[in-house]
Design an enzyme around this catalytic site. Sequence first.
Site, short mmCIF file in Angstrom:
data_model
loop_
_atom_site.label_atom_id
_atom_site.label_comp_id
_atom_site.label_asym_id
_atom_site.label_seq_id
_atom_site.Cartn_x
_atom_site.Cartn_y
_atom_site.Cartn_z
N ARG A 262 0.84 -1.11 0.11
CA ARG A 262 -0.03 -0.03 0.12
C ARG A 262 0.79 1.19 -0.14
O ARG A 262 2.06 1.11 0.07
CB ARG A 262 -0.90 -0.10 1.27
CG ARG A 262 -0.10 0.22 2.44
CD ARG A 262 -1.08 0.14 3.59
NE ARG A 262 -0.30 0.61 4.91
CZ ARG A 262 -1.03 0.85 6.03
NH1 ARG A 262 -2.13 0.01 6.31
NH2 ARG A 262 -0.37 1.43 6.95
N ASP B 239 6.11 -7.51 1.36
CA ASP B 239 5.52 -6.92 2.61
C ASP B 239 5.10 -7.93 3.58
O ASP B 239 4.92 -9.27 3.13
CB ASP B 239 4.26 -6.17 1.98
CG ASP B 239 3.94 -4.98 2.93
OD1 ASP B 239 3.43 -5.21 3.98
OD2 ASP B 239 3.73 -3.75 2.46
N ASP C 230 9.45 -9.89 6.07
CA ASP C 230 9.62 -9.13 7.31
C ASP C 230 11.23 -8.48 7.39
O ASP C 230 11.94 -9.32 7.37
CB ASP C 230 9.35 -9.73 8.53
CG ASP C 230 9.55 -8.99 9.88
OD1 ASP C 230 9.91 -7.70 9.77
OD2 ASP C 230 9.17 -9.57 10.80
N VAL C 231 11.10 -7.14 6.93
CA VAL C 231 12.50 -6.51 6.72
C VAL C 231 13.42 -6.62 8.11
O VAL C 231 14.48 -6.50 7.98
CB VAL C 231 12.24 -4.94 6.42
CG1 VAL C 231 11.52 -4.83 5.21
CG2 VAL C 231 11.64 -4.11 7.58
N ASN D 168 11.67 0.59 1.45
CA ASN D 168 10.68 1.67 1.76
C ASN D 168 9.63 1.26 2.87
O ASN D 168 9.20 2.22 3.44
CB ASN D 168 9.63 1.57 0.24
CG ASN D 168 8.35 2.28 0.71
OD1 ASN D 168 8.15 3.50 0.58
ND2 ASN D 168 7.21 1.37 0.93
N TYR E 173 10.97 8.06 15.33
CA TYR E 173 10.96 7.95 14.02
C TYR E 173 11.93 9.02 13.27
O TYR E 173 12.58 8.57 12.58
CB TYR E 173 9.42 8.52 13.56
CG TYR E 173 9.26 8.65 12.01
CD1 TYR E 173 8.87 7.21 11.52
CD2 TYR E 173 9.21 9.75 11.24
CE1 TYR E 173 8.67 7.41 9.93
CE2 TYR E 173 9.00 9.67 10.01
CZ TYR E 173 8.75 8.60 9.48
OH TYR E 173 8.35 8.66 7.87
N LYS F 298 15.23 7.73 10.78
CA LYS F 298 15.36 8.35 9.28
C LYS F 298 16.55 9.07 9.34
O LYS F 298 17.28 9.16 8.38
CB LYS F 298 14.01 9.11 9.11
CG LYS F 298 12.80 8.46 9.03
CD LYS F 298 12.79 7.49 7.87
CE LYS F 298 11.61 6.70 7.86
NZ LYS F 298 11.48 5.68 6.85
N THR G 74 -0.96 9.15 2.22
CA THR G 74 -0.98 7.55 2.34
C THR G 74 -1.76 6.93 3.47
O THR G 74 -1.93 7.99 4.45
CB THR G 74 0.47 7.22 2.39
OG1 THR G 74 0.90 7.18 3.71
CG2 THR G 74 1.33 7.60 1.46
P1 NAD Z 1 2.14 2.85 4.80
O1 NAD Z 1 1.83 2.64 6.22
O2 NAD Z 1 1.13 3.26 4.04
O3 NAD Z 1 3.04 1.73 4.21
C1 NAD Z 1 4.10 0.96 4.70
C2 NAD Z 1 3.93 -0.21 4.31
O4 NAD Z 1 5.34 -1.26 4.83
C3 NAD Z 1 2.75 -1.31 4.61
O5 NAD Z 1 2.33 -1.87 3.42
C4 NAD Z 1 3.06 -1.90 5.82
O6 NAD Z 1 2.61 -3.29 5.77
C5 NAD Z 1 4.67 -2.23 5.28
N1 NAD Z 1 5.51 -2.84 6.44
C6 NAD Z 1 5.58 -2.49 7.89
N2 NAD Z 1 6.46 -3.03 8.77
C7 NAD Z 1 6.95 -3.92 7.71
C8 NAD Z 1 7.86 -4.98 7.85
N3 NAD Z 1 8.48 -5.20 9.07
N4 NAD Z 1 8.33 -5.63 6.79
C9 NAD Z 1 7.96 -5.68 5.71
N5 NAD Z 1 7.02 -4.53 5.57
C10 NAD Z 1 6.43 -4.06 6.53
O7 NAD Z 1 3.42 4.09 4.92
P2 NAD Z 1 3.77 5.21 3.64
O8 NAD Z 1 3.34 6.54 3.97
O9 NAD Z 1 3.68 4.28 2.25
O10 NAD Z 1 5.41 5.06 3.86
C11 NAD Z 1 6.29 4.49 3.08
C12 NAD Z 1 7.73 5.01 3.68
O11 NAD Z 1 7.79 6.34 3.14
C13 NAD Z 1 8.02 4.48 4.97
O12 NAD Z 1 9.33 4.22 5.12
C14 NAD Z 1 7.68 6.27 5.57
O13 NAD Z 1 8.56 6.29 6.99
C15 NAD Z 1 8.35 6.94 4.45
N6 NAD Z 1 7.61 8.38 4.50
C16 NAD Z 1 6.45 8.55 4.40
C17 NAD Z 1 5.83 9.82 4.44
C18 NAD Z 1 4.24 10.03 4.22
O14 NAD Z 1 3.93 11.48 4.36
N7 NAD Z 1 3.53 9.19 3.79
C19 NAD Z 1 6.79 10.90 4.56
C20 NAD Z 1 8.05 10.38 4.45
C21 NAD Z 1 8.51 9.21 4.64
#
Ligand code: NAD
Length: 275
Positions: free
Chosen positions: A20, A41, A64-65, A91, A156, A160, A191
């Site tokens: 997602r 994922d 699982d990362v 990601n 967090y 990062k 998201t």
């Molecule tokens: P999200 O929560 O919508 O999606 C994250 C995905 O990571 C999910 O599908 C989840 O199941 C998966 N995940 C979580 N733990 C996991 C694990 N241990 N192993 C494998 N998969 C795992 O988040 P997003 O907003 O799409 O964020 C994606 C990345 O972008 C993240 O690293 C987040 O920190 C970064 N980010 C997001 C934003 C934002 O505004 N959305 C801003 C800066 C950075």
Amino acid sequence: MPDVTGRLAGKTAIVTGAARGLGESIARLFAAEGARVVVADIRAAAGRRVAVALGSHGYFVEHDVTDEASWHNVVRQSSEVFGRPGVLINNAGIGHRAAVLELARTDLERVLAVNLVGPILGMKVAGADMRAAGRGSIVNISSLAGMAGVFPVIAYSASKWGLRGATKAAAIELGRYGVRVNSLHPGGIVTPMSGAASRPLLEPPEPGREDADPELARLDGLRTYQPIRRVGRPIEIARAALFLASDESSYCSGTELVADGGRLAGFDLEREPTA
Ligand code: NAD
């Protein structure tokens, strides 16, 4: 028949957290650009749906990362199904809202495990495979919170910033083997993590036109404090990831690409109190 068109034609890409959000958008764009995409994922049902939507260009691996054995499994399956991975997008990530004075140690460790240990394990396992191939591109999805301190998300922010540093150390190590490592720093993207839309949002709004979706329009309306006065769409991060993943960024390694609507550019004295 292998794809001969597209900016990632002929490449195999592993995208973690691709069930997602940003990862899904990245997986969809990469497949459209000719890559064979391993959707990795912990969310099996959603991840499978994304992989199925990519047709012959998608394959789901439950991953699982935080688990090193799981990394070996995803790299092995990628090679068996699609060919050696040339691209890794680290990601997957989790958020956690807590300030330093209220932070539980278990939460700190959980956030660091997913957001920092996970990508480092990925660079270790996939990086070894890329070294053997003599080429590769790794993109670590950090955050605006890896460029500036953000309150109240201490764990967090730490994860990062750590990932940004690990990117540079790995870039130095892996460059001699033809492997590039860069970090991408999104800020404020709609998201599920940011509590908003759950769909992949494949287009940014047209300049000057209000978004038809009232929830998005509301979120856009709140962003008056940054140069680009709206929230970001996942596709806008996917396009930045595409640049770093593809050979178009062939002279970039250890660098940071910020995609935050200009939030970190500086101060707007017409909108902020002055001394
Ligand atoms: P999200 O929560 O919508 O999606 C994250 C995905 O990571 C999910 O599908 C989840 O199941 C998966 N995940 C979580 N733990 C996991 C694990 N241990 N192993 C494998 N998969 C795992 O988040 P997003 O907003 O799409 O964020 C994606 C990345 O972008 C993240 O690293 C987040 O920190 C970064 N980010 C997001 C934003 C934002 O505004 N959305 C801003 C800066 C950075």
